[in-house]
Motif scaffolding. Structure first.
Motif, mmCIF file in Angstrom:
data_model
loop_
_atom_site.group_PDB
_atom_site.id
_atom_site.type_symbol
_atom_site.label_atom_id
_atom_site.label_comp_id
_atom_site.label_asym_id
_atom_site.label_seq_id
_atom_site.Cartn_x
_atom_site.Cartn_y
_atom_site.Cartn_z
ATOM 1 N N ASP A 33 0.858 -1.179 0.000
ATOM 2 C CA ASP A 33 0.000 0.000 0.000
ATOM 3 C C ASP A 33 0.895 1.231 0.000
ATOM 4 O OD1 ASP A 33 -2.342 -1.476 0.057
ATOM 5 O OD2 ASP A 33 -2.634 -1.274 2.227
ATOM 6 N N GLU A 36 3.556 2.139 2.795
ATOM 7 C CA GLU A 36 3.642 1.012 3.723
ATOM 8 C C GLU A 36 5.065 0.437 3.739
ATOM 9 O OE1 GLU A 36 0.615 -2.632 4.592
ATOM 10 O OE2 GLU A 36 1.251 -2.405 2.513
ATOM 11 N N ASP A 40 5.246 -4.090 7.487
ATOM 12 C CA ASP A 40 3.808 -3.929 7.689
ATOM 13 C C ASP A 40 3.014 -4.613 6.581
ATOM 14 O OD1 ASP A 40 4.166 -2.557 10.050
ATOM 15 O OD2 ASP A 40 3.883 -0.572 9.151
ATOM 16 N N CYS A 41 3.513 -4.543 5.357
ATOM 17 C CA CYS A 41 2.851 -5.223 4.240
ATOM 18 C C CYS A 41 2.840 -6.733 4.480
ATOM 19 C CB CYS A 41 3.558 -4.886 2.935
ATOM 20 S SG CYS A 41 2.827 -5.699 1.493
ATOM 21 N N ARG A 43 2.907 -8.369 7.307
ATOM 22 C CA ARG A 43 1.933 -8.679 8.363
ATOM 23 C C ARG A 43 0.500 -8.607 7.832
ATOM 24 N NH1 ARG A 43 5.493 -5.172 11.139
ATOM 25 N NH2 ARG A 43 6.742 -6.272 12.684
ATOM 26 N N ARG A 44 0.193 -7.516 7.119
ATOM 27 C CA ARG A 44 -1.160 -7.290 6.614
ATOM 28 C C ARG A 44 -1.566 -8.348 5.599
ATOM 29 N NH1 ARG A 44 -2.679 -5.311 2.079
ATOM 30 N NH2 ARG A 44 -0.685 -4.316 1.588
ATOM 31 N N GLU A 45 -0.721 -8.601 4.600
ATOM 32 C CA GLU A 45 -1.074 -9.547 3.546
ATOM 33 C C GLU A 45 -1.236 -10.968 4.093
ATOM 34 O OE1 GLU A 45 -2.044 -9.272 0.512
ATOM 35 O OE2 GLU A 45 -1.522 -7.240 -0.047
ATOM 36 N N THR A 46 -0.396 -11.369 5.027
ATOM 37 C CA THR A 46 -0.504 -12.712 5.594
ATOM 38 C C THR A 46 -1.796 -12.861 6.384
ATOM 39 O OG1 THR A 46 1.911 -12.854 5.682
ATOM 40 C CG2 THR A 46 0.680 -14.441 6.996
ATOM 41 N N LEU A 47 -2.171 -11.831 7.104
ATOM 42 C CA LEU A 47 -3.427 -11.858 7.858
ATOM 43 C C LEU A 47 -4.628 -11.839 6.908
ATOM 44 C CD1 LEU A 47 -4.672 -11.873 10.688
ATOM 45 C CD2 LEU A 47 -4.619 -9.366 10.626
ATOM 46 N N GLU A 48 -4.587 -10.971 5.874
ATOM 47 C CA GLU A 48 -5.703 -10.872 4.925
ATOM 48 C C GLU A 48 -5.890 -12.142 4.097
ATOM 49 O OE1 GLU A 48 -5.464 -6.048 4.047
ATOM 50 O OE2 GLU A 48 -5.013 -7.446 2.428
ATOM 51 N N GLU A 49 -4.794 -12.748 3.662
ATOM 52 C CA GLU A 49 -4.893 -13.906 2.773
ATOM 53 C C GLU A 49 -5.103 -15.222 3.502
ATOM 54 O OE1 GLU A 49 -1.652 -14.210 0.036
ATOM 55 O OE2 GLU A 49 -2.347 -12.508 -1.138
ATOM 56 N N THR A 53 -1.246 -14.677 12.102
ATOM 57 C CA THR A 53 -0.421 -13.595 12.624
ATOM 58 C C THR A 53 1.034 -14.049 12.616
ATOM 59 O OG1 THR A 53 -2.255 -12.931 14.049
ATOM 60 C CG2 THR A 53 -0.090 -12.041 14.587
#
Length: 125
Positions: A33, A36, A40-41, A43-49, A53
């Motif tokens: 993003d 970003e 942080d990317c 962490r975010r992508e692993t959680l979203e996909e 955590t």
């Protein structure tokens, strides 16, 4: 994003809604993003996909990935992290699913092109 748990790496099957590589296996990942950090990317992508955590995402390398048939050129940033919590599940139907933990020496056969390029760098966890 290479996520490790008990010495195994998390891999998902790319679905028909992926821009490239449908039917191949890859770790979680995605686009940065605006503004970003790599960490942080990851962490975010692993959680979203995958709904998990992670901790301590660390830069590994970049790969230069040219998809000639699609006239696309990507630079893929690879990070390494450890699993903290969560059971991998399909959160983006049609994009990524079939999450499985694999031994590094026993990865699935049909690997996503950028991940094959990572292996070509000699990276070993």
């Amino acid at each position: 994003m290479c996520v490790f748990k008990d010495g195994k790496v998390l891999m998902g099957l790319r679905g028909p809604l992926c821009a490239q590589g449908s039917g191949s296996w890859s770790p979680p990942g995605g686009k940065l993003d605006f503004g970003e950090s790599f960490e942080d990317c990851a962490r975010r992508e692993t959680l979203e996909e995958a709904g998990i955590t992670i901790s301590k995402p660390t830069f590994v390398t970049c790969t230069n990935d040219i998809f000639k048939e699609d006239n696309k050129h990507y630079i893929t940033i690879y990070m390494r992290a450890d699993w903290i919590s969560g059971k991998p599940r399909e959160l983006e139907p049609g994009k990524m699913g079939g999450w499985t933990w694999y031994e590094w020496t026993q990865l699935p056969e049909q690997l996503f092109f950028p991940f094959s390029n990572l292996l070509g760098t000699g990276f070993k966890p």
